[in-house]
Design a protein around this motif. Sequence first.
Motif, PDB file in Angstrom:
ATOM      1  N   LEU A  18     -22.603  11.613  37.767  1.00 15.54           N
ATOM      2  CA  LEU A  18     -22.241  11.493  39.173  1.00 15.54           C
ATOM      3  C   LEU A  18     -23.342  12.025  40.076  1.00 15.54           C
ATOM      4  N   VAL A  19     -23.906  13.175  39.753  1.00 19.33           N
ATOM      5  CA  VAL A  19     -24.946  13.791  40.585  1.00 19.33           C
ATOM      6  C   VAL A  19     -26.209  12.941  40.593  1.00 19.33           C
ATOM      7  N   VAL A  20     -26.641  12.487  39.415  1.00 19.75           N
ATOM      8  CA  VAL A  20     -27.877  11.707  39.339  1.00 19.75           C
ATOM      9  C   VAL A  20     -27.718  10.369  40.043  1.00 19.75           C
ATOM     10  N   GLN A  21     -26.601   9.703  39.850  1.00 19.22           N
ATOM     11  CA  GLN A  21     -26.405   8.399  40.479  1.00 19.22           C
ATOM     12  C   GLN A  21     -26.297   8.506  41.998  1.00 19.22           C
ATOM     13  N   VAL A  24     -29.848   8.794  43.340  1.00 18.93           N
ATOM     14  CA  VAL A  24     -30.701   7.599  43.350  1.00 18.93           C
ATOM     15  C   VAL A  24     -30.166   6.508  44.252  1.00 18.93           C
ATOM     16  N   GLY A  25     -29.056   6.768  44.961  1.00 19.16           N
ATOM     17  CA  GLY A  25     -28.600   5.831  45.981  1.00 19.16           C
ATOM     18  C   GLY A  25     -27.425   4.963  45.605  1.00 19.16           C
ATOM     19  N   ALA A  30     -18.495   3.548  43.468  1.00 24.66           N
ATOM     20  CA  ALA A  30     -18.871   3.105  42.131  1.00 24.66           C
ATOM     21  C   ALA A  30     -19.186   4.301  41.235  1.00 24.66           C
ATOM     22  N   CYS A  31     -19.878   5.307  41.786  1.00 23.00           N
ATOM     23  CA  CYS A  31     -20.197   6.510  41.003  1.00 23.00           C
ATOM     24  C   CYS A  31     -18.935   7.191  40.499  1.00 23.00           C
ATOM     25  N   LEU A  32     -17.958   7.335  41.374  1.00 24.87           N
ATOM     26  CA  LEU A  32     -16.734   8.018  40.976  1.00 24.87           C
ATOM     27  C   LEU A  32     -15.987   7.241  39.903  1.00 24.87           C
ATOM     28  N   GLY A  33     -15.908   5.916  40.063  1.00 26.10           N
ATOM     29  CA  GLY A  33     -15.196   5.103  39.076  1.00 26.10           C
ATOM     30  C   GLY A  33     -15.834   5.170  37.703  1.00 26.10           C
ATOM     31  N   THR A  75     -29.075   5.772  34.099  1.00 27.89           N
ATOM     32  CA  THR A  75     -29.279   7.111  34.636  1.00 27.89           C
ATOM     33  C   THR A  75     -30.647   7.651  34.239  1.00 27.89           C
ATOM     34  N   LEU A  76     -31.057   7.444  32.994  1.00 26.24           N
ATOM     35  CA  LEU A  76     -32.371   7.913  32.548  1.00 26.24           C
ATOM     36  C   LEU A  76     -33.509   7.176  33.262  1.00 26.24           C
ATOM     37  N   LEU A  77     -33.288   5.893  33.559  1.00 25.34           N
ATOM     38  CA  LEU A  77     -34.302   5.114  34.276  1.00 25.34           C
ATOM     39  C   LEU A  77     -34.214   5.278  35.792  1.00 25.34           C
ATOM     40  N   LEU A  78     -33.257   6.108  36.241  1.00 24.87           N
ATOM     41  CA  LEU A  78     -33.048   6.377  37.678  1.00 24.87           C
ATOM     42  C   LEU A  78     -32.765   5.091  38.446  1.00 24.87           C
TER      43      LEU A  78
END
Length: 520
Positions: A18-21, A24-25, A30-33, A75-78
């Motif tokens: 959640l924090v990383v996504q 990166v915008g 969508a992040c929460l789901g 997430t790893l590829l940001l």
Amino acid sequence: MRPLAAFARALALAITFLVVQLAVGCSWEACLGFALTLFFGWCACEAATPWRSLLGLLTISLYGKTVLFGCVAKTLLLQPMDIGLHAPAETGAVFALGFAGVWLAVLLLRLLPLPARPLLRSPASPRSWLVLWLAFLLLGGAGWFFSFHGNIDIVIKSEADVAAASGRTFEAANMFALFLPFAPAAAVFYLSARGNKRLISHPLVIVSVLLGAIPGILEARKSPILMPFAAVWLSVLLLRGLWYKPLWSWTVACLMMLMIIVYPFVEFGRFAIERGRIGERVDVIKEVAGMFLSGASYKEMYAGAVETDLAVMQTPYMPKVAASLDRFVRYFDASRLVDATLTSGRYTGFYTIEWGLRQIPPRSLSPDKPLGFVNNWLTRYTGDTVETDERTQMAYGFMASFFNAFGYGGAFVGSFLLFGGMIYWVRLFGESRTGPTIWMIVMFFLFDTSLAEDSAGAMLPRVWLPVTLFLYSIAVHLFSSRILGGLMRSVGAVSERGRDLSPNGPGKPSSSVAVNDLPS
């Protein structure tokens, strides 16, 4: 399993994602789901322990293929999760509810008792394992040969052709052909029963793998080529554990083979190989193999395969790097079905579910069952293919299809009922309390891809598959015990008579070698 520790690991994964996504915008909806999806899916995998059970393997496979790989890679590829997704917030909510239902189903499955012995029995002695290995090779090879020649002239273009194909295919041959890729697994179990230290590098296993990959090479398809290699990998994993060193060498070798040989061969040669008799296909394979030996030709062939593959996925909204990743991400297809459902403004109800229920019995028992494929109908529903195309199928998954049928509540309740019922049914046939079995491996490979890719209506007909496999396993048992077993006993008797007549005298050792004493 320690519940608090498992809960903490799932929560840490979800919060990190959640924090990383957000950084990166990616949109917060969508992040929460998808963060909740990761949380519920991880909890389901933790609850499905021990992982070397059929419940654990199928739960981990579903979670990894559907969301974990894509979420972790992006997430790893940001890369923001919502790039290229249709209705990303709604898709995340559907998967969160779906994996919540899967988690609840896993908790219930842990409480339900299983019989002491599965319905599909495994051999009890090394000699029986050797006979089963021979039966898998002979019956599986013969089944593939007859099914190949029965289907070679069939090109399915319409629902009428589906009916014609069903009348001309050899259902028995198709079923027996399923056994061929698992001959290497039977070889591994045979060597383990004899106490051999070498499992992967034994000549019996290597020869079985090469023989099992021949149908995939002749059909230019990745899955049949890799299936024997994967069967060996899973067999050794279950018997020796994750930290068995030769297993990692086998894993690296298989990955290199996939990237360097199998991928360019299939992508470049499948259009020339997929039609034609065996001799014609062999000629094309020889030509492609010649290109492999030429450095310049191989480089050109590999580049062409990659460009062809990416052309299917790349859109103005999806850069090439993201397209290459989404080629392996299952929730990308599901988002299109969710978006199409929202756009239509209504749910399809029991239409696809009833279609799947009516397709459960084989066509030999129910010749009037519906024609066509549920997954193909959904591709036309979403607009991913034209109305006249009745072959294309997409990996929408059962969670998105339940949303298409009944909405958000359907994604939760349907996932709970389908996953729980299907897994318990499969475990009755293939899972043993005493340890891994060959049928456990067969069941896993017959259902893991379907769980990750098929819609609910397309999964329902697979309920009949364990029953069919049970019936054919009886035929395999009779063939192995009566025919092959009798043949091997006759050979052994001849060997014993030769030993009695040897110059060393009766009962003294001679140079003859018993059939079941293969070199280790």
